[in-house]
Design a protein around this motif. Structure first.
Motif, PDB file in Angstrom:
ATOM      1  N   PRO A  36       0.822  -1.217   0.000  1.00 51.02           N
ATOM      2  CA  PRO A  36       0.000   0.000   0.000  1.00 51.02           C
ATOM      3  C   PRO A  36       0.852   1.261   0.000  1.00 51.02           C
ATOM      4  O   PRO A  36       1.991   1.257   0.484  1.00 51.02           O
ATOM      5  N   PRO A  37       0.327   2.346  -0.529  1.00 53.55           N
ATOM      6  CA  PRO A  37       1.104   3.588  -0.646  1.00 53.55           C
ATOM      7  C   PRO A  37       1.511   4.196   0.684  1.00 53.55           C
ATOM      8  O   PRO A  37       2.422   5.036   0.720  1.00 53.55           O
ATOM      9  N   ASP A  38       0.875   3.800   1.797  1.00 52.67           N
ATOM     10  CA  ASP A  38       1.253   4.346   3.102  1.00 52.67           C
ATOM     11  C   ASP A  38       2.311   3.485   3.790  1.00 52.67           C
ATOM     12  O   ASP A  38       2.670   3.734   4.945  1.00 52.67           O
ATOM     13  N   SER A  39       2.816   2.461   3.096  1.00 54.53           N
ATOM     14  CA  SER A  39       3.884   1.629   3.629  1.00 54.53           C
ATOM     15  C   SER A  39       5.032   1.627   2.617  1.00 54.53           C
ATOM     16  O   SER A  39       5.159   2.553   1.811  1.00 54.53           O
ATOM     17  N   ASN A  40       5.872   0.600   2.615  1.00 54.50           N
ATOM     18  CA  ASN A  40       6.910   0.430   1.602  1.00 54.50           C
ATOM     19  C   ASN A  40       7.466  -0.982   1.704  1.00 54.50           C
ATOM     20  O   ASN A  40       7.025  -1.768   2.551  1.00 54.50           O
ATOM     21  N   ALA A  41       8.439  -1.305   0.855  1.00 48.81           N
ATOM     22  CA  ALA A  41       9.042  -2.645   0.871  1.00 48.81           C
ATOM     23  C   ALA A  41      10.432  -2.559   0.241  1.00 48.81           C
ATOM     24  O   ALA A  41      10.610  -2.851  -0.937  1.00 48.81           O
ATOM     25  N   PHE A  42      11.404  -2.133   1.036  1.00 50.17           N
ATOM     26  CA  PHE A  42      12.794  -2.116   0.594  1.00 50.17           C
ATOM     27  C   PHE A  42      13.678  -2.248   1.821  1.00 50.17           C
ATOM     28  O   PHE A  42      13.193  -2.207   2.963  1.00 50.17           O
ATOM     29  N   GLY A  43      14.953  -2.426   1.609  1.00 53.47           N
ATOM     30  CA  GLY A  43      15.842  -2.579   2.749  1.00 53.47           C
ATOM     31  C   GLY A  43      17.253  -2.148   2.436  1.00 53.47           C
ATOM     32  O   GLY A  43      17.630  -1.949   1.270  1.00 53.47           O
ATOM     33  N   THR A  44      18.036  -1.997   3.489  1.00 49.97           N
ATOM     34  CA  THR A  44      19.462  -1.718   3.381  1.00 49.97           C
ATOM     35  C   THR A  44      20.211  -2.771   4.179  1.00 49.97           C
ATOM     36  O   THR A  44      19.856  -3.052   5.337  1.00 49.97           O
ATOM     37  N   VAL A  45      21.217  -3.363   3.554  1.00 53.49           N
ATOM     38  CA  VAL A  45      22.009  -4.409   4.188  1.00 53.49           C
ATOM     39  C   VAL A  45      23.373  -3.847   4.563  1.00 53.49           C
ATOM     40  O   VAL A  45      24.095  -3.327   3.706  1.00 53.49           O
ATOM     41  N   SER A  46      23.713  -3.933   5.848  1.00 52.22           N
ATOM     42  CA  SER A  46      25.023  -3.519   6.335  1.00 52.22           C
ATOM     43  C   SER A  46      25.898  -4.760   6.482  1.00 52.22           C
ATOM     44  O   SER A  46      25.479  -5.745   7.099  1.00 52.22           O
ATOM     45  N   VAL A  47      27.088  -4.707   5.914  1.00 56.07           N
ATOM     46  CA  VAL A  47      27.972  -5.870   5.881  1.00 56.07           C
ATOM     47  C   VAL A  47      29.139  -5.660   6.844  1.00 56.07           C
ATOM     48  O   VAL A  47      29.845  -4.641   6.783  1.00 56.07           O
ATOM     49  N   TYR A  48      29.322  -6.639   7.730  1.00 54.94           N
ATOM     50  CA  TYR A  48      30.413  -6.637   8.690  1.00 54.94           C
ATOM     51  C   TYR A  48      31.301  -7.858   8.450  1.00 54.94           C
ATOM     52  O   TYR A  48      31.010  -8.681   7.588  1.00 54.94           O
ATOM     53  N   ASP A  49      32.359  -7.982   9.234  1.00 52.44           N
ATOM     54  CA  ASP A  49      33.243  -9.140   9.097  1.00 52.44           C
ATOM     55  C   ASP A  49      32.532 -10.445   9.424  1.00 52.44           C
ATOM     56  O   ASP A  49      32.822 -11.480   8.824  1.00 52.44           O
ATOM     57  N   ASP A  50      31.589 -10.397  10.360  1.00 47.19           N
ATOM     58  CA  ASP A  50      30.983 -11.629  10.872  1.00 47.19           C
ATOM     59  C   ASP A  50      29.526 -11.826  10.475  1.00 47.19           C
ATOM     60  O   ASP A  50      28.943 -12.865  10.766  1.00 47.19           O
ATOM     61  N   LYS A  51      28.924 -10.822   9.827  1.00 48.67           N
ATOM     62  CA  LYS A  51      27.514 -10.958   9.481  1.00 48.67           C
ATOM     63  C   LYS A  51      27.079  -9.851   8.538  1.00 48.67           C
ATOM     64  O   LYS A  51      27.791  -8.868   8.304  1.00 48.67           O
ATOM     65  N   MET A  52      25.861 -10.011   7.997  1.00 44.35           N
ATOM     66  CA  MET A  52      25.161  -8.945   7.294  1.00 44.35           C
ATOM     67  C   MET A  52      23.872  -8.675   8.071  1.00 44.35           C
ATOM     68  O   MET A  52      23.255  -9.600   8.594  1.00 44.35           O
ATOM     69  N   VAL A  53      23.499  -7.411   8.138  1.00 43.52           N
ATOM     70  CA  VAL A  53      22.296  -7.021   8.871  1.00 43.52           C
ATOM     71  C   VAL A  53      21.349  -6.304   7.915  1.00 43.52           C
ATOM     72  O   VAL A  53      21.672  -5.246   7.377  1.00 43.52           O
ATOM     73  N   LEU A  54      20.183  -6.902   7.685  1.00 37.45           N
ATOM     74  CA  LEU A  54      19.156  -6.280   6.849  1.00 37.45           C
ATOM     75  C   LEU A  54      18.260  -5.412   7.714  1.00 37.45           C
ATOM     76  O   LEU A  54      17.622  -5.896   8.659  1.00 37.45           O
ATOM     77  N   LYS A  55      18.226  -4.118   7.407  1.00 34.80           N
ATOM     78  CA  LYS A  55      17.287  -3.202   8.040  1.00 34.80           C
ATOM     79  C   LYS A  55      16.153  -2.977   7.064  1.00 34.80           C
ATOM     80  O   LYS A  55      16.322  -2.333   6.022  1.00 34.80           O
ATOM     81  N   GLY A  56      14.985  -3.540   7.376  1.00 40.35           N
ATOM     82  CA  GLY A  56      13.856  -3.442   6.472  1.00 40.35           C
ATOM     83  C   GLY A  56      12.992  -2.227   6.735  1.00 40.35           C
ATOM     84  O   GLY A  56      12.912  -1.730   7.856  1.00 40.35           O
ATOM     85  N   ILE A  57      12.336  -1.767   5.694  1.00 41.36           N
ATOM     86  CA  ILE A  57      11.393  -0.657   5.794  1.00 41.36           C
ATOM     87  C   ILE A  57      10.011  -1.148   5.356  1.00 41.36           C
ATOM     88  O   ILE A  57       9.877  -1.834   4.335  1.00 41.36           O
ATOM     89  N   GLY A  58       8.987  -0.797   6.130  1.00 41.71           N
ATOM     90  CA  GLY A  58       7.628  -1.207   5.797  1.00 41.71           C
ATOM     91  C   GLY A  58       7.413  -2.694   5.983  1.00 41.71           C
ATOM     92  O   GLY A  58       7.583  -3.235   7.082  1.00 41.71           O
ATOM     93  N   ARG A  59       7.111  -3.395   4.903  1.00 47.22           N
ATOM     94  CA  ARG A  59       6.777  -4.820   4.968  1.00 47.22           C
ATOM     95  C   ARG A  59       7.999  -5.728   5.044  1.00 47.22           C
ATOM     96  O   ARG A  59       7.862  -6.938   5.173  1.00 47.22           O
ATOM     97  N   ILE A  60       9.190  -5.153   4.950  1.00 47.78           N
ATOM     98  CA  ILE A  60      10.411  -5.949   5.029  1.00 47.78           C
ATOM     99  C   ILE A  60      10.874  -6.025   6.482  1.00 47.78           C
ATOM    100  O   ILE A  60      11.115  -4.997   7.112  1.00 47.78           O
TER     101      ILE A  60
END
Length: 343
Positions: free
Chosen positions: A298-322
């Motif tokens: 829906p237009p009042d939400s969203n569905a995308f993310g940003t992945v931060s990469v470290y030596d030991d892991k990746m962290v997905l920060k989701g927006i809206g439905r993610i």
């Protein structure tokens, strides 16, 4: 909070899937159960682009997981204009974009047209190394945005009924394959019941050729030797627990066998299933992430993310439905379905 959360990431990247933009009123999906926001999806892409552009640190690149415009554009004679509109939105940011091809790309354009288009981001493949492109008409390549980390873009419609002439050997090979499993007159109609694995043999899906699998094997073998961490992206998911059967690649099992044989692979990211999904392969520890689709957001939400990469892991920060997801290396033996959230 652990140390990796307190320190700056090595790099970040954005992810978005199934924008399926068309300049037309809202509609419903094929099962008439979900609303699709065709015109509104461009606005959600704009908000994602603005968020990435103003974030700190700024993503090193964006992965667009396919179905960037909807198939309805073709019958309306609007394919080129629709593509121009979404690419213009991406162009307003200096961040490079790696495009994955999905079924809707092939509803709008032939394979040869796509190879000549701005959706061919294989020009961003590593030029300093040999073997970073699959070759021929296969749209698959690898790139290394940071030492020790390699990304592989796969062509999930390398074998397909879409985007190729019906009088070609490629088309008839794909037709013979799908008809061994799907006897329906309309091959867009999946065979079997809802939870039947045979449902994947539908015209809107495709598969990976022997040539592409052999190329991927060589890329992963090289990455193993270099002790790199590899993330693979594809429009179609390949793990049965990360999606529903109807959204899987035709020969998902062959692709799974290939990546499960290599310690370097840490994550497989896909689109196609608009509900999304997540699974951690218990046997290998490879994370399988299927991203929620923008088109049914829906237009009042969203569905995308940003992945931060470290030596030991990746962290997905989701927006809206993610949802937010921690992708650890090495990984814990847990497998669960993705839940959605709204910000």
């Amino acid at each position: 909070m652990d140390d990796s959360c307190q320190q700056a990431p090595l790099f970040t990247f954005g992810v978005i899937a199934d924008v399926q933009y068309a300049d037309m009123d809202d509609g419903l999906n094929f099962s008439q159960t979900r609303r699709r926001y065709y015109r509104g999806s461009l606005g959600l892409l704009r908000k994602a682009r603005e968020s990435w552009s103003h974030s700190s640190p700024r993503p090193k690149f964006i992965i667009q997981l396919g179905d960037i415009i909807d198939g309805f554009n073709k019958e309306r004679g609007a394919s080129s204009l629709a593509l121009e509109n979404v690419l213009e939105e991406f162009s307003l940011s200096p961040i490079e974009v790696h495009h994955v091809w999905g079924n809707h790309e092939f509803y709008n354009f032939t394979r040869s047209e796509l190879l000549r288009s701005k959706l061919n981001s294989s020009v961003l493949a590593d030029t300093s190394l040999s073997g970073t492109r699959a070759g021929g008409d296969i749209y698959a390549y690898s790139f290394t945005p940071f030492p020790g980390f390699t990304f592989v873009v796969l062509d999930a419609y390398d074998v397909s009924l879409l985007g190729v002439d019906e009088d070609t050997v490629q088309y008839h090979g794909a037709l013979n394959w799908i008809k061994q499993h799907n006897n329906n007159e309309d091959l867009n109609s999946p065979p079997g019941s809802f939870d039947d694995m045979e449902q994947r043999f539908s015209k809107f899906n495709g598969g990976f050729s022997k040539a592409q699998l052999a190329w991927l094997e060589s890329v992963l073998t090289s990455a193993d030797k270099k002790r790199e961490k590899v993330t693979i992206v594809s429009h179609l998911p390949v793990h049965p627990f990360s999606t529903t059967p109807v959204c899987l690649a035709w020969n998902f099992d062959e692709l799974l066998s290939t990546i499960q044989a290599h310690n370097c692979v840490v994550c497989f990211i896909a689109g196609h299933d608009h509900d999304g999904g997540y699974c951690l392969d218990k046997r290998t520890g490879i994370h399988h992430l299927t991203l929620v689709g923008v088109i049914e957001t829906p237009p009042d939400s969203n569905a995308f993310g940003t992945v931060s990469v470290y030596d030991d892991k990746m962290v997905l920060k989701g927006i809206g439905r993610i949802p937010d997801i921690d992708i650890f290396f090495p990984r814990l033996p847990v497998c669960e379905a993705m839940t959605t959230k709204d910000d």
